[in-house]
Motif scaffolding. Structure first.
Motif, PDB file in Angstrom:
ATOM      1  N   ALA A   1     -17.756 -54.718 -39.453  1.00  0.00           N
ATOM      2  CA  ALA A   1     -19.016 -54.037 -39.856  1.00  0.00           C
ATOM      3  C   ALA A   1     -19.184 -52.575 -38.914  1.00  0.00           C
ATOM      4  CB  ALA A   1     -20.141 -54.705 -39.696  1.00  0.00           C
ATOM      5  N   VAL A   2     -18.857 -51.372 -39.331  1.00  0.00           N
ATOM      6  CA  VAL A   2     -18.714 -50.371 -38.445  1.00  0.00           C
ATOM      7  C   VAL A   2     -19.172 -49.078 -39.300  1.00  0.00           C
ATOM      8  CG1 VAL A   2     -17.096 -48.386 -37.472  1.00  0.00           C
ATOM      9  CG2 VAL A   2     -16.302 -50.950 -37.557  1.00  0.00           C
ATOM     10  N   GLY A   3     -20.329 -48.559 -38.569  1.00  0.00           N
ATOM     11  CA  GLY A   3     -21.074 -47.553 -39.107  1.00  0.00           C
ATOM     12  C   GLY A   3     -22.537 -47.390 -38.971  1.00  0.00           C
ATOM     13  N   GLU A   4     -23.245 -46.337 -39.483  1.00  0.00           N
ATOM     14  CA  GLU A   4     -24.782 -46.121 -38.988  1.00  0.00           C
ATOM     15  C   GLU A   4     -25.321 -47.605 -39.741  1.00  0.00           C
ATOM     16  OE1 GLU A   4     -26.379 -43.423 -37.985  1.00  0.00           O
ATOM     17  OE2 GLU A   4     -24.424 -42.551 -37.205  1.00  0.00           O
ATOM     18  N   VAL A   5     -26.509 -47.856 -39.055  1.00  0.00           N
ATOM     19  CA  VAL A   5     -27.504 -48.554 -39.570  1.00  0.00           C
ATOM     20  C   VAL A   5     -28.925 -47.897 -39.648  1.00  0.00           C
ATOM     21  CG1 VAL A   5     -28.400 -51.088 -39.269  1.00  0.00           C
ATOM     22  CG2 VAL A   5     -26.121 -50.487 -38.424  1.00  0.00           C
ATOM     23  N   VAL A   6     -29.560 -48.405 -40.790  1.00  0.00           N
ATOM     24  CA  VAL A   6     -31.101 -48.329 -40.734  1.00  0.00           C
ATOM     25  C   VAL A   6     -31.558 -49.202 -41.269  1.00  0.00           C
ATOM     26  CG1 VAL A   6     -32.813 -46.949 -41.829  1.00  0.00           C
ATOM     27  CG2 VAL A   6     -30.579 -45.855 -41.486  1.00  0.00           C
TER      28      VAL A   6
ATOM     29  N   LEU B   1      -4.597 -45.450 -19.670  1.00  0.00           N
ATOM     30  CA  LEU B   1      -5.455 -45.898 -20.992  1.00  0.00           C
ATOM     31  C   LEU B   1      -6.942 -46.114 -20.571  1.00  0.00           C
ATOM     32  CD1 LEU B   1      -3.080 -48.702 -22.114  1.00  0.00           C
ATOM     33  CD2 LEU B   1      -3.719 -46.807 -23.339  1.00  0.00           C
ATOM     34  N   SER B   2      -7.577 -45.505 -21.317  1.00  0.00           N
ATOM     35  CA  SER B   2      -9.051 -45.652 -21.299  1.00  0.00           C
ATOM     36  C   SER B   2      -9.856 -45.731 -22.579  1.00  0.00           C
ATOM     37  CB  SER B   2      -9.775 -44.672 -20.195  1.00  0.00           C
ATOM     38  OG  SER B   2      -9.669 -43.490 -20.758  1.00  0.00           O
ATOM     39  N   ARG B   3     -11.020 -46.153 -22.528  1.00  0.00           N
ATOM     40  CA  ARG B   3     -11.908 -46.032 -23.575  1.00  0.00           C
ATOM     41  C   ARG B   3     -11.715 -44.780 -24.826  1.00  0.00           C
ATOM     42  NH1 ARG B   3     -17.396 -47.579 -21.323  1.00  0.00           N
ATOM     43  NH2 ARG B   3     -16.097 -48.916 -20.146  1.00  0.00           N
ATOM     44  N   ASP B   4     -11.754 -44.665 -26.002  1.00  0.00           N
ATOM     45  CA  ASP B   4     -11.535 -43.668 -26.970  1.00  0.00           C
ATOM     46  C   ASP B   4     -11.727 -44.056 -28.307  1.00  0.00           C
ATOM     47  OD1 ASP B   4     -10.824 -40.923 -27.231  1.00  0.00           O
ATOM     48  OD2 ASP B   4      -8.767 -41.570 -27.586  1.00  0.00           O
ATOM     49  N   GLN B   5     -12.684 -43.436 -29.036  1.00  0.00           N
ATOM     50  CA  GLN B   5     -12.805 -43.635 -30.197  1.00  0.00           C
ATOM     51  C   GLN B   5     -12.716 -44.983 -30.832  1.00  0.00           C
ATOM     52  OE1 GLN B   5     -10.080 -40.994 -32.454  1.00  0.00           O
ATOM     53  NE2 GLN B   5     -10.130 -39.427 -31.003  1.00  0.00           N
ATOM     54  N   LEU B   6     -13.705 -45.833 -30.391  1.00  0.00           N
ATOM     55  CA  LEU B   6     -13.635 -47.252 -30.413  1.00  0.00           C
ATOM     56  C   LEU B   6     -14.116 -47.714 -31.883  1.00  0.00           C
ATOM     57  CD1 LEU B   6     -15.186 -48.100 -26.967  1.00  0.00           C
ATOM     58  CD2 LEU B   6     -12.938 -48.833 -27.919  1.00  0.00           C
ATOM     59  N   ASP B   7     -14.712 -46.532 -32.610  1.00  0.00           N
ATOM     60  CA  ASP B   7     -15.095 -47.180 -33.906  1.00  0.00           C
ATOM     61  C   ASP B   7     -13.650 -47.185 -34.799  1.00  0.00           C
ATOM     62  OD1 ASP B   7     -15.074 -44.148 -33.719  1.00  0.00           O
ATOM     63  OD2 ASP B   7     -15.234 -44.043 -35.907  1.00  0.00           O
TER      64      ASP B   7
ATOM     65  N   ARG C   1     -16.695 -35.907 -36.367  1.00  0.00           N
ATOM     66  CA  ARG C   1     -15.709 -36.021 -37.562  1.00  0.00           C
ATOM     67  C   ARG C   1     -14.500 -37.112 -37.248  1.00  0.00           C
ATOM     68  NH1 ARG C   1     -15.512 -29.436 -38.191  1.00  0.00           N
ATOM     69  NH2 ARG C   1     -17.585 -29.157 -37.839  1.00  0.00           N
ATOM     70  N   THR C   2     -13.971 -37.310 -38.343  1.00  0.00           N
ATOM     71  CA  THR C   2     -12.757 -38.393 -38.493  1.00  0.00           C
ATOM     72  C   THR C   2     -11.814 -38.472 -37.067  1.00  0.00           C
ATOM     73  OG1 THR C   2     -12.829 -38.358 -40.695  1.00  0.00           O
ATOM     74  CG2 THR C   2     -11.132 -39.483 -39.778  1.00  0.00           C
ATOM     75  N   ALA C   3     -11.398 -37.016 -36.824  1.00  0.00           N
ATOM     76  CA  ALA C   3     -10.472 -37.133 -35.825  1.00  0.00           C
ATOM     77  C   ALA C   3     -10.964 -37.241 -34.236  1.00  0.00           C
ATOM     78  CB  ALA C   3     -10.083 -35.647 -35.870  1.00  0.00           C
ATOM     79  N   ASP C   4     -12.512 -36.928 -34.444  1.00  0.00           N
ATOM     80  CA  ASP C   4     -13.270 -37.226 -33.111  1.00  0.00           C
ATOM     81  C   ASP C   4     -13.650 -38.833 -32.926  1.00  0.00           C
ATOM     82  OD1 ASP C   4     -13.621 -34.290 -32.708  1.00  0.00           O
ATOM     83  OD2 ASP C   4     -14.875 -34.255 -34.221  1.00  0.00           O
ATOM     84  N   GLY C   5     -13.864 -39.404 -34.044  1.00  0.00           N
ATOM     85  CA  GLY C   5     -14.417 -40.708 -34.126  1.00  0.00           C
ATOM     86  C   GLY C   5     -15.822 -40.533 -34.406  1.00  0.00           C
ATOM     87  N   ALA C   6     -16.625 -41.545 -35.267  1.00  0.00           N
ATOM     88  CA  ALA C   6     -17.795 -41.267 -35.986  1.00  0.00           C
ATOM     89  C   ALA C   6     -18.822 -41.719 -34.863  1.00  0.00           C
ATOM     90  CB  ALA C   6     -17.944 -41.986 -37.230  1.00  0.00           C
TER      91      ALA C   6
END
Lengths: 428, 251
Positions: free
Chosen positions: B128-133, A138-144, A348-353
């Motif tokens: 809050a998740v996303g781009e910020v300007v 387990l490690s950090r991945d696609q934290l958004d 992209r979505t599958a990668d994490g934004a």
């Protein structure tokens, strides 16, 4: 259907899966496995458990190595000779819709080996009553969009605290987060499979204390969480049993992390329950079958793109990238010449934004190599490489980047994250 | 003149979830490229915090954030160094913990370091998740030559909502994204906070990769303005900025 009769609702749901898959294929929208699975679950939310009933189910989860280990375990559980199919979600569709599709596609299979997204492991454990659960790392991945890694470990732990002794948990004892998650299960096979990325396991998952490493082990300096005694562990190019006996690991896939995947798969195969009176393979039999796997889902495959021979390598997060950089070092140490390197990064979505993880990858290790940065987020990568003091060329288009790296006829190594890799493989 | 500069990345074992270590790397390189002698130290939580000219405090999960705040309060070095003129870049969870109070995982208030007059509470809406300007304006920090920073661009990922008090000033006004979330209903209004040489922002991870002028502002603070920071060729950073500013959703 594996000796368990499905009710009318589930039969309708299975029909829905098949119909949706067929429609999706006709419309040219890929194999349609996920669409079909979704349709089936919409008709019968309990479909997954009903499809799994009466089969021996092995679940494979972790941040990295899931697809490969799933493939290796399916091969290890497939005896030579005809007619013992294993249901397996080999396309990487690792959420319940993909599991439903895989089980519907193999109605005769008495065994299923399922790759499971980390966030869905608890649900799969509850619904499929697995005889084996493999926990890789387990490690950090696609934290958004995925829960923070400690929350994943806590969720796993809660799920595994509820399994009985008939469920064999095969867990990587070198990963403190995995150890914490697996510890409450009554039947754990501890494997020393190594840890590529330790930065997420510095704080103790049990008490918040500090994990100290040394002498091949690790322990919390505050509570009693520590590396358990292992049955077997990686040692050199092979493995060593607890009694000191050595085991050869012949793995066609390159790199130490693939030897780790192979070892985990072999131990899991040997720990599986018998099917129809036929016992599981021994560790040696499992490893012999694993040695025959030469490719998994295009990873490390060499493709021709516009006259450039490119070896495609997938890395999705800091641990995965670090493992590939380790592999390149291993190969150079073994006498392989440096190749021009194309690094392809999308978000992209599958990668994490959020490609902030680029700053956790030790790109400094590429100094002195020929590097081309490409993909949707090549600008982020270029800035990262600038501060790593790695000379590079930036080219947004992957085909052009391949040409720039390999135009002189040189074979090229490509490291790409998920959608960039899929694009280069050419079937998305 | 040359001067020795120490940049410390604070507790990477607790705070460093989003590539925040990159900010230390960027500051150290931008100083070294100007001929400044730099020490970049990664300071683990188990050891006394070293004295430094510039501290980078990163993001982290709720549990480690609380632990980091306790360690920093007990250690005492950071407030003392700030009182002596050290500069601080604090992002995300780090921003929250240099304020007066922030919420733990259960929403209970935890005492922060009080280096910024800012109070964070748990937000009621979506994360809050996303781009910020965000655009600097009156009240934002000025560069050594008295100019405002260019528009800030970054990525945020937090559940907290932060109110900046009279003892600090906001860093910028949000054009896209959420930022402090101090607008009506927890919506966007301002982003970040600063006072003296302490600067906090929700633009997480490697915020300085997209905002080299912010990096140079911090380096100016940390060197006390006694080193001239020659311009660097930031063409790649500018290309990244242009792309990200164009990609941010418009409101």
């Amino acid at each position: 259907m594996s000796g368990v009769a499905l009710g009318w609702r589930s039969q309708l749901a299975v029909s829905a899966v098949r119909l949706a898959n067929e429609t999706s294929r006709r419309l040219g929208r890929g194999s349609g496995t996920v669409a079909g699975g979704r349709a089936g679950l919409a008709v019968d939310p309990g479909l997954l458990g009903r499809l799994a009933a009466g089969r021996r189910v092995a679940l494979v989860s972790g941040t990295n190595g899931k697809t490969t280990t799933t493939s290796l375990l399916a091969r290890a559980l497939t005896p030579p000779g005809p007619a013992a199919p294993v249901a397996c979600n080999t396309t990487g569709a690792n959420m319940p819709a993909g599991h439903v599709a895989a089980l519907v596609a193999a109605p005769q299979a008495r065994r299923a080996v399922l790759e499971v997204d980390e966030g869905y492991l608890a649900r799969l454990v509850a619904e499929t009553s697995p005889d084996v659960v493999v926990l890789l790392n387990l490690s950090r991945d696609q934290l958004d969009r995925v829960a923070e890694v400690r929350m994943v470990a806590a969720g796993w732990r809660a799920a595994l605290a509820g399994v009985g002794p008939a469920t064999a948990v095969v867990a990587n004892a070198d990963d403190p987060l995995v150890t914490y998650a697996a510890a409450p299960a009554p039947a754990v096979h501890w494997v020393g499979a190594g840890l590529v990325w330790g930065a997420d396991a510095v704080g103790c998952p049990a008490c918040g204390g500090r994990i100290r490493t040394g002498g091949g082990g690790w322990a919390c300096d505050t509570c009693d969480l520590a590396r358990p005694e292992v049955e077997i562990e990686l040692a050199g190019d092979g493995a060593r049993m607890a009694d000191g006996g050595n085991v050869a690991l012949t793995v066609a896939l390159p790199g130490r992390f693939n030897r780790a995947n192979a070892l985990m798969a072999a131990v899991a195969a040997a720990a599986s329950a018998p099917v129809g009176g036929v016992g599981p393979p021994t560790l040696g039999e499992a490893l012999a079958r694993i040695a025959t796997v030469v490719e998994v889902a295009g990873r490390f495959s060499v493709v021709d793109r516009g006259g450039v021979a490119a070896r495609l390598m997938l890395a999705k997060n800091p641990a995965g990238w670090t493992a590939i950089l380790d592999l390149l070092d291993e190969e150079v140490a073994a006498g392989r010449a440096d190749r021009p390197l194309v690094l392809a990064v999308n978000a992209r979505t599958a990668d994490g934004a959020d490609p902030s993880w680029l700053w956790d990858v030790p790109f400094e290790r590429l100094a002195g190599r020929v590097v081309v940065a490409t993909g949707d987020r090549c600008r982020d990568l270029a800035v990262r490489l600038r501060y790593a003091e790695v000379d590079h060329v930036t080219e947004p288009s992957p085909p052009v980047a391949l040409h720039r790296a390999g135009g002189s006829g040189a074979a090229v190594d490509v490291i790409a994250n998920y959608t960039a890799f899929s694009d280069l493989r050419g079937h998305r | 003149m040359t001067r020795r500069l120490t940049v410390a990345v604070v507790y990477p074992d607790l705070l460093g979830t989003y590539g925040d270590g990159g900010n230390g790397t960027i500051l150290a390189k931008r100083a070294a490229w100007r001929g400044i002698d730099v020490d970049l130290v990664h300071a683990p939580s188990a050891e006394p915090l070293p004295r430094a000219d510039l501290y980078c405090i990163g993001g982290g999960e709720d549990g480690p954030q609380v632990r980091a705040a306790r360690c920093l309060v007990d250690d005492g070095t950071l407030p003392a160094a700030v009182a002596d003129g050290a500069a601080v870049l604090a992002v995300c969870a780090g921003y929250q913990l240099v304020g007066r109070r922030f919420p733990d995982a259960g929403g209970q208030a935890v005492e922060g370091l009080g280096l910024l007059d800012a109070v964070t509470v748990k937000g009621t809406g979506r994360r809050a998740v996303g781009e910020v300007v965000a655009d600097p304006g009156p009240g934002s920090p000025r560069t050594a030559t008295g100019e405002l920073l260019p528009t800030l661009t970054g990525f945020e990922n937090h559940g907290g909502r932060t109110t900046v008090g009279a003892g600090s000033a906001v860093l910028a006004r949000v054009r896209s994204g959420i930022g402090n979330g101090d607008g009506p209903g927890g919506g966007p209004a301002t982003e970040g906070a600063w006072s003296g040489r302490v600067l906090g922002t929700y633009l997480h991870g490697p915020v300085l990769a997209r905002n080299p002028a912010l990096a140079d502002l911090l380096l100016g603070w940390a060197t006390g303005g006694d080193v001239s920071l020659d311009p660097l060729d930031d063409g790649e950073e500018q290309a990244l900025r242009a792309e990200r500013l164009a990609a941010a959703p418009r409101r």
